[in-house]
Write a protein that holds these residues in place. Sequence first.
Motif: not given
Length: 399
Positions: A328-329, A301-302, A343
């Motif tokens: 990283n989203e 995600r991060n 993604r």
Amino acid sequence: MNSEQKQLIKATIPILQSSGAILTDYFYKRMFEHNPELKSVFNMGNQANGKQKHALAGAVLAYASHIDNPSVLIDILKGIGNKHVSLNIQAQDYAIVGKHLIASIQEVLGDVATPELVEAWTTAYNELAKIMIDIEAGFYLKNTQTTGAWNGWRSFVIKDIVNESEEIKSFYLYPSDGKEIVSYTAGQYISVQFFVEQLGLLQPRQYSLSTAFNPEYYRISVKRENAISEQPEGMVSNTLHQLNVGDTVNVSAPAGNFYLQDDKAPIVLISGGVGITPLLSMLETNEKNTKNKTVWVHGCRNNAVHAFKDSVATIEKESDWLETYIFNENPDENTEHKIIKGRVDLKKCKEAILLENARYYLCGPAPFIKAHYETLIEFDVDKANIFYEEFGPQSVSLN
């Protein structure tokens, strides 16, 4: 099993397709009511969220669909056998499961469950149980013949805990008896068992070994599962995250049929979230040994939840055989690492990953595996060169 019985089994396929999960849900409730001691063997989290009943329904359907030649399922059965051995499942346990499964078929199907059908399914189950018992006997025997290995549970002490990200902690597990531990192949897992107060039960979980083998300890790296929307927090992962240095847990010998192939072929490692753990073991093992050309593709995600980012970056900096692609989203603008926003998208690194005779390893949740497996097939990658591990009850069957 005779041909008439096989036809009866195949005749139940439509029922299994439409109502298999109803049957397996009933089965588990029945079994735990009559044999509550088995709650300490099964993952009760997957009972609560329904994953286990759907996984079993899929397995029963697959067996019925291949009743003429169940040998085509042997790789799947070996994977299940590995997990059973890691949980210390014994031959006599199959009798308990069979008793409740056949009773569930009778009670759920009612008049449809004729004596002939019940006899057919009893014969089918006993034949499958024999296959599984034989597979697992081989694994148990190997453990008795391998230096440092053991069967059942063995006490290990936590000697170090390291925060790898906001969600993931690594636990360094040393044998309490100080004796030798068995080696493993990068990608394999251990089962870890400890008491969960909220459940009032011992609970086992499988965790991938997250580093190249070290003869002193095993390392697992565990994500704390937080509550999300209607999904409650993971009681077992949160309990494990609350343990301290000096606490002990029970551990099974390493197991699993997802592992790094022993050859000179290029390696492509594709992970999502905590799926990074077995692939990190593969990466570190490759660094120690053959240093095959490797492409590392990871998504999270991060930056805050990106575990092992510095370790992988150091390996890349010090090698000429590793190339990385990190997605990283919600990337942090201040990160020191090169990041691709969004993604994981294999099309964005297609040229890098399409290496001659490469071996592809996927690890993450089921949707992640399915999506990237299909992309690799679109890229004309040979199915025989794609290997995957799904965390939790097996629901993905692609090869």
